[in-house]
Design a protein around this motif. Structure first.
Motif, PDB file in Angstrom:
ATOM      1  N   PRO A  12       0.309   1.367   9.760  1.00 56.46           N
ATOM      2  CA  PRO A  12      -0.681   2.286  10.349  1.00 56.46           C
ATOM      3  C   PRO A  12      -0.329   3.762  10.231  1.00 56.46           C
ATOM      4  N   ILE A  13       0.954   4.085  10.196  1.00 58.11           N
ATOM      5  CA  ILE A  13       1.333   5.497  10.150  1.00 58.11           C
ATOM      6  C   ILE A  13       0.954   6.141   8.811  1.00 58.11           C
ATOM      7  N   LEU A  14       0.663   5.308   7.802  1.00 61.04           N
ATOM      8  CA  LEU A  14       0.281   5.818   6.490  1.00 61.04           C
ATOM      9  C   LEU A  14      -1.217   5.762   6.243  1.00 61.04           C
ATOM     10  N   TRP A  15      -1.963   5.149   7.154  1.00 61.22           N
ATOM     11  CA  TRP A  15      -3.410   5.069   6.961  1.00 61.22           C
ATOM     12  C   TRP A  15      -4.023   6.464   6.907  1.00 61.22           C
ATOM     13  N   ASN A  16      -5.081   6.571   6.107  1.00 59.22           N
ATOM     14  CA  ASN A  16      -5.843   7.821   6.006  1.00 59.22           C
ATOM     15  C   ASN A  16      -4.989   8.970   5.478  1.00 59.22           C
ATOM     16  N   SER A  17      -4.105   8.656   4.542  1.00 61.16           N
ATOM     17  CA  SER A  17      -3.237   9.677   3.951  1.00 61.16           C
ATOM     18  C   SER A  17      -3.930  10.367   2.788  1.00 61.16           C
ATOM     19  N   LEU A  18      -3.604  11.630   2.595  1.00 61.47           N
ATOM     20  CA  LEU A  18      -4.147  12.385   1.469  1.00 61.47           C
ATOM     21  C   LEU A  18      -3.444  12.045   0.159  1.00 61.47           C
ATOM     22  N   LEU A  19      -2.238  11.476   0.243  1.00 63.51           N
ATOM     23  CA  LEU A  19      -1.439  11.233  -0.960  1.00 63.51           C
ATOM     24  C   LEU A  19      -1.327   9.759  -1.322  1.00 63.51           C
ATOM     25  N   ILE A  20      -1.681   8.874  -0.405  1.00 66.74           N
ATOM     26  CA  ILE A  20      -1.629   7.438  -0.664  1.00 66.74           C
ATOM     27  C   ILE A  20      -3.044   6.895  -0.655  1.00 66.74           C
ATOM     28  N   ASP A  21      -3.400   6.175  -1.728  1.00 68.13           N
ATOM     29  CA  ASP A  21      -4.755   5.641  -1.847  1.00 68.13           C
ATOM     30  C   ASP A  21      -4.914   4.291  -1.167  1.00 68.13           C
ATOM     31  N   ASP A  22      -3.823   3.550  -1.065  1.00 69.90           N
ATOM     32  CA  ASP A  22      -3.902   2.211  -0.481  1.00 69.90           C
ATOM     33  C   ASP A  22      -2.556   1.868   0.138  1.00 69.90           C
ATOM     34  N   VAL A  23      -2.596   1.151   1.257  1.00 70.83           N
ATOM     35  CA  VAL A  23      -1.376   0.670   1.905  1.00 70.83           C
ATOM     36  C   VAL A  23      -1.386  -0.852   1.858  1.00 70.83           C
ATOM     37  N   LEU A  24      -0.370  -1.414   1.234  1.00 71.25           N
ATOM     38  CA  LEU A  24      -0.234  -2.863   1.126  1.00 71.25           C
ATOM     39  C   LEU A  24       0.699  -3.329   2.235  1.00 71.25           C
ATOM     40  N   GLU A  25       0.150  -4.071   3.184  1.00 73.84           N
ATOM     41  CA  GLU A  25       0.908  -4.477   4.366  1.00 73.84           C
ATOM     42  C   GLU A  25       1.651  -5.782   4.105  1.00 73.84           C
TER      43      GLU A  25
END
Length: 357
Positions: free
Chosen positions: A52-65
Motif C-alpha cells: 500500500p505504501i507504493l500505491w498511486n506512485s508517480l514512478l511506479i506503474d504497477d505494484v505486484l503484491e
C-alpha cells in the motif's frame, strides 16, 4: 558486466525482504532508473503488507503484491505467481535482494534479462547466481550506506556515474486520505500549534530511547514552543507509551496500532517535526522530506541513515557501537541509547523548529 544503454520497456524491480525501511530505501534505484528511461513501465514486487505504501506512485506503474507466507507453503500459489509474472511479459527484472524464492519466480517466468548483484559477504548462493544472467559486482559494499548500495546496482548495470542519483519515495496521497488525516488531527490537536510526531520505540528494543529521557525532552519542548505531540508505532508499543504518559503531564495523542500504513503516511505529511529512533517510520518521513531528529545507537547511521537533507542525526557512538545487536539480553546496559543526552536531543529539536519559524 556489459553496461546497458537499451531502454527496456517493461521492467520488474523486486524487494521481497521483511524490512519496510529497506524496501522504502530501495525505491531510490527506481527513481534513478526512471531518470535514465522516463518512459519505462515499472512494476515493483514487494510483500503484500508493504504494497500500500507504493500505491498511486508517480514512478511506479504497477505494484505486484507477494503473499510471502503462501509463497513458502503453497506450490499452487508459486505456480500461479509464475504464470502471472510471465503473462506480464517483462523485458528485464532487477533484484533488490538475494532471496532464492524471488529469483526462482523470475527465472521460471522466463524474463529475458535477470539482473542480480554480488559483493563481499553478499555473494548469492550458487543456485541463486545461476538464476540471474547478469550480475553487478559491488566492490565496496561494506562501506556503502544502504541507500548507495541500491543505487550502485543501477549504476553498475547502466554504467552511470556516482553523481547519478535518485531519492526514495512513497505513493501519492488520495483526496479521501487527505481529508481523513485532517479530520483526525482536528479531533485531537489544537489549531495553530506545531505538530510533533514521536516514534521512540524500535522494533528492536535496543534501538529505543528511554522513556525517562523522552518525558524530560517533551517537558522542555512544551515549555518553549506551542506544540501538539502525537505518537506512532505498533500495538506492541502500547505499554511503552503508557509508561511514557505516566512520566509527563503534557498531553500525548497515542496512535500506536491505530493507523494502517497509508494513514501513517498521511499523518506524517502533516507533521512539522518527527523525532524518531531508527525505524521504518523514519525512512517514510525522510522520503516525504519532513524535518527529522533521528536517534541512533546500536546501528550505524553511516549505514542506515535517512536519505534527507532535513534530518538531524544524533549517534552516541560508544566503544561498543555499532554492534548491530538484536538481542536485549546480550546488552542489558543499553548504554548507547541510555546515555544519549536529553540536552543534545533538545538542541537538535530547537534547531529544527527554529528553522520553521
Amino acid at each position: 558486466m556489459i553496461f546497458s544503454d537499451k531502454p527496456f520497456n517493461k521492467v520488474l524491480f523486486y524487494y521481497t525482504g521483511d524490512t519496510l525501511g529497506d524496501m522504502i530505501i530501495s525505491t531510490s534505484a527506481i527513481a534513478l532508473y526512471k531518470k535514465k528511461f522516463p518512459n519505462a513501465h515499472i512494476t515493483m514486487m514487494v510483500r503484500s503488507n508493504f504494497a500500500p505504501i507504493l500505491w498511486n506512485s508517480l514512478l511506479i506503474d504497477d505494484v505486484l503484491e507477494l503473499d510471502y507466507k503462501r509463497l513458502k507453503t503453497s506450490w499452487l500459489y508459486y505456480i500461479q505467481l509464475i504464470r502471472r509474472i510471465k503473462n506480464k511479459k517483462f523485458d528485464i527484472s532487477i533484484a533488490m535482494d538475494q532471496k532464492a524464492k524471488a529469483a526462482i519466480l523470475t527465472y521460471f517466468a522466463q524474463i529475458p534479462k535477470r539482473i542480480g548483484y554480488r559483493g563481499v559477504s553478499l555473494a548469492p548462493s550458487k543456485i541463486v547466481s545461476r538464476l540471474y544472467n547478469e550480475i553487478v559486482n559491488i566492490d565496496n559494499v561494506q562501506e556503502l550506506p544502504v541507500s548507495e548500495f541500491f543505487l550502485t546496482i543501477i549504476r553498475g548495470f547502466l554504467g552511470l556515474e556516482v553523481t547519478d542519483t535518485g531519492r526514495p519515495f512513497v505513493g501519492c496521497e488520495l483526496t479521501k486520505e487527505a481529508e481523513d488525516a485532517e479530520l483526525r488531527f482536528a479531533a485531537i490537536t489544537e489549531p495553530k500549534r506545531l505538530r510533533i510526531g514521536l516514534c521512540l520505540a524500535g522494533r528492536n528494543k535496543l534501538k529505543s530511547w528511554p522513556n525517562a529521557s523522552t518525558a524530560e525532552l517533551i517537558n522542555r519542548i512544551n515549555q518553549k514552543y506551542s506544540v501538539n505531540f502525537f505518537i506512532v508505532g505498533t500495538k506492541e508499543d502500547s505499554s511503552f507509551v503508557e509508561e511514557l504518559a505516566s512520566l509527563t503531564a503534557v498531553p500525548l495523542c497515542n496512535f500506536c496500532g491505530k493507523t494502517n500504513i497509508r494513514e501513517l503516511v498521511s499523518m506524517l505529511r502533516r507533521t512539522d517535526l518527527f523525532i524518531t529512533v531508527d525505524t521504518a517510520s523514519m525512512h517514510i518521513a525522510a522520503a516525504l522530506e519532513i524535518p527529522l531528529v533521528a536517534l541512533f545507537g546500536p546501528f550505524s547511521p553511516e549505514k542506515w541513515k535517512p536519505v534527507s537533507e532535513n534530518a538531524a542525526i544524533l549517534w552516541n557512538r560508544t566503544d561498543c557501537s555499532p554492534c548491530n545487536c538484536m538481542n536485549v539480553e546480550k546488552c542489558p546496559q543499553h548504554i548507547c541509547m541510555r546515555d544519549l543526552s536529553v540536552e543534545e536531543v533538545y538542541r537538535a529539536v530547537c534547531s529544527q523548529l527554529d528553522k520553521l519559524n
